[in-house]
Design a protein around this motif. Sequence first.
Motif, short mmCIF file in Angstrom:
data_model
loop_
_atom_site.label_atom_id
_atom_site.label_comp_id
_atom_site.label_asym_id
_atom_site.label_seq_id
_atom_site.Cartn_x
_atom_site.Cartn_y
_atom_site.Cartn_z
N ASP A 1 0.80 -1.22 0.00
CA ASP A 1 0.00 0.00 0.00
C ASP A 1 0.84 1.28 0.00
O ASP A 1 0.30 2.37 0.10
CB ASP A 1 -0.97 0.00 1.19
CG ASP A 1 -0.25 -0.13 2.52
OD1 ASP A 1 0.90 -0.61 2.56
OD2 ASP A 1 -0.85 0.25 3.55
N TRP A 2 2.15 1.17 -0.12
CA TRP A 2 3.02 2.34 -0.11
C TRP A 2 3.10 2.97 -1.50
O TRP A 2 3.30 2.29 -2.49
CB TRP A 2 4.42 1.98 0.34
CG TRP A 2 4.55 1.83 1.82
CD1 TRP A 2 3.59 1.45 2.70
CD2 TRP A 2 5.73 2.06 2.59
NE1 TRP A 2 4.11 1.40 3.96
CE2 TRP A 2 5.41 1.78 3.92
CE3 TRP A 2 7.02 2.44 2.27
CZ2 TRP A 2 6.34 1.89 4.95
CZ3 TRP A 2 7.95 2.55 3.28
CH2 TRP A 2 7.61 2.29 4.62
N THR A 3 3.01 4.29 -1.54
CA THR A 3 3.18 5.03 -2.79
C THR A 3 4.68 5.17 -3.08
O THR A 3 5.52 4.93 -2.19
CB THR A 3 2.56 6.44 -2.71
OG1 THR A 3 3.30 7.19 -1.74
CG2 THR A 3 1.08 6.37 -2.35
N LEU A 4 5.00 5.59 -4.29
CA LEU A 4 6.41 5.82 -4.63
C LEU A 4 7.01 6.90 -3.75
O LEU A 4 8.16 6.79 -3.33
CB LEU A 4 6.54 6.19 -6.11
CG LEU A 4 7.97 6.40 -6.61
CD1 LEU A 4 8.84 5.16 -6.36
CD2 LEU A 4 7.97 6.77 -8.08
N ASP A 5 6.24 7.94 -3.41
CA ASP A 5 6.76 8.99 -2.52
C ASP A 5 7.08 8.44 -1.13
O ASP A 5 8.09 8.81 -0.53
CB ASP A 5 5.77 10.15 -2.40
CG ASP A 5 5.77 11.05 -3.62
OD1 ASP A 5 6.76 11.03 -4.38
OD2 ASP A 5 4.78 11.77 -3.82
N GLN B 1 7.93 5.36 -0.47
CA GLN B 1 9.14 4.55 -0.65
C GLN B 1 10.38 5.43 -0.71
O GLN B 1 11.39 5.15 -0.05
CB GLN B 1 9.03 3.71 -1.92
CG GLN B 1 7.95 2.66 -1.88
CD GLN B 1 7.77 1.99 -3.21
OE1 GLN B 1 8.74 1.68 -3.89
NE2 GLN B 1 6.52 1.76 -3.60
N LYS B 2 10.31 6.51 -1.50
CA LYS B 2 11.46 7.42 -1.60
C LYS B 2 11.81 8.02 -0.25
O LYS B 2 12.98 8.11 0.11
CB LYS B 2 11.16 8.54 -2.61
CG LYS B 2 11.23 8.10 -4.04
CD LYS B 2 10.98 9.29 -4.97
CE LYS B 2 11.11 8.92 -6.41
NZ LYS B 2 10.90 10.08 -7.30
N ASN B 3 10.79 8.44 0.51
CA ASN B 3 11.05 9.01 1.83
C ASN B 3 11.71 8.01 2.76
O ASN B 3 12.61 8.35 3.52
CB ASN B 3 9.75 9.54 2.44
CG ASN B 3 9.30 10.83 1.80
OD1 ASN B 3 10.10 11.60 1.27
ND2 ASN B 3 8.00 11.07 1.83
N ALA B 4 11.26 6.77 2.71
CA ALA B 4 11.86 5.73 3.55
C ALA B 4 13.32 5.49 3.16
O ALA B 4 14.20 5.38 4.03
CB ALA B 4 11.07 4.43 3.45
N VAL B 5 13.60 5.42 1.87
CA VAL B 5 14.97 5.20 1.41
C VAL B 5 15.85 6.40 1.78
O VAL B 5 16.98 6.23 2.25
CB VAL B 5 15.01 4.91 -0.11
CG1 VAL B 5 16.44 4.90 -0.63
CG2 VAL B 5 14.33 3.58 -0.41
N MET B 6 15.34 7.62 1.60
CA MET B 6 16.12 8.81 1.97
C MET B 6 16.44 8.82 3.46
O MET B 6 17.57 9.12 3.85
CB MET B 6 15.36 10.08 1.58
CG MET B 6 15.34 10.35 0.11
SD MET B 6 14.65 11.96 -0.35
CE MET B 6 12.95 11.82 0.18
N GLY B 7 15.46 8.51 4.29
CA GLY B 7 15.70 8.47 5.73
C GLY B 7 16.72 7.42 6.12
O GLY B 7 17.59 7.64 6.95
N TYR B 8 16.61 6.26 5.49
CA TYR B 8 17.55 5.16 5.75
C TYR B 8 18.97 5.57 5.37
O TYR B 8 19.91 5.38 6.12
CB TYR B 8 17.09 3.93 4.97
CG TYR B 8 17.95 2.71 5.17
CD1 TYR B 8 17.84 1.95 6.32
CD2 TYR B 8 18.87 2.32 4.20
CE1 TYR B 8 18.63 0.83 6.51
CE2 TYR B 8 19.65 1.20 4.37
CZ TYR B 8 19.54 0.46 5.54
OH TYR B 8 20.32 -0.65 5.72
N VAL B 9 19.11 6.15 4.17
CA VAL B 9 20.43 6.56 3.70
C VAL B 9 21.02 7.65 4.59
O VAL B 9 22.19 7.57 4.98
CB VAL B 9 20.37 7.01 2.22
CG1 VAL B 9 21.65 7.72 1.80
CG2 VAL B 9 20.09 5.81 1.32
#
Length: 88
Positions: free
Chosen positions: A44-48, A50-58
């Motif tokens: 149920d996650w949107t691309l935005d 997903q991007k926010n999660a990856v940015m926070g992780y990085v």
Amino acid sequence: MAIDVIEVEPGDEVWRVDLKVYEGVYKKDRYSVRVVDIPRPPVDWTLDQQKNAVMGYVRHEVTQHMRRGSLPPTGMQLDGEEVWERET
């Protein structure tokens, strides 16, 4: 601390995140991070999201590396197995 995201490029197997890093001895106008082995995102996650999660992780992982004084000079590769589990 100054870690700014310049660009996020999603991929099926590898995500690329380009950062601007200005902190202490680290002065990088463009620092590339590859995130590999990312599992499928929650359905149920949107691309935005997903991007926010990856940015926070990085950002978190790069910050940890800088605190240990071990930021590789030309870029780094991160294992993304826990990218969806970390709170951003």
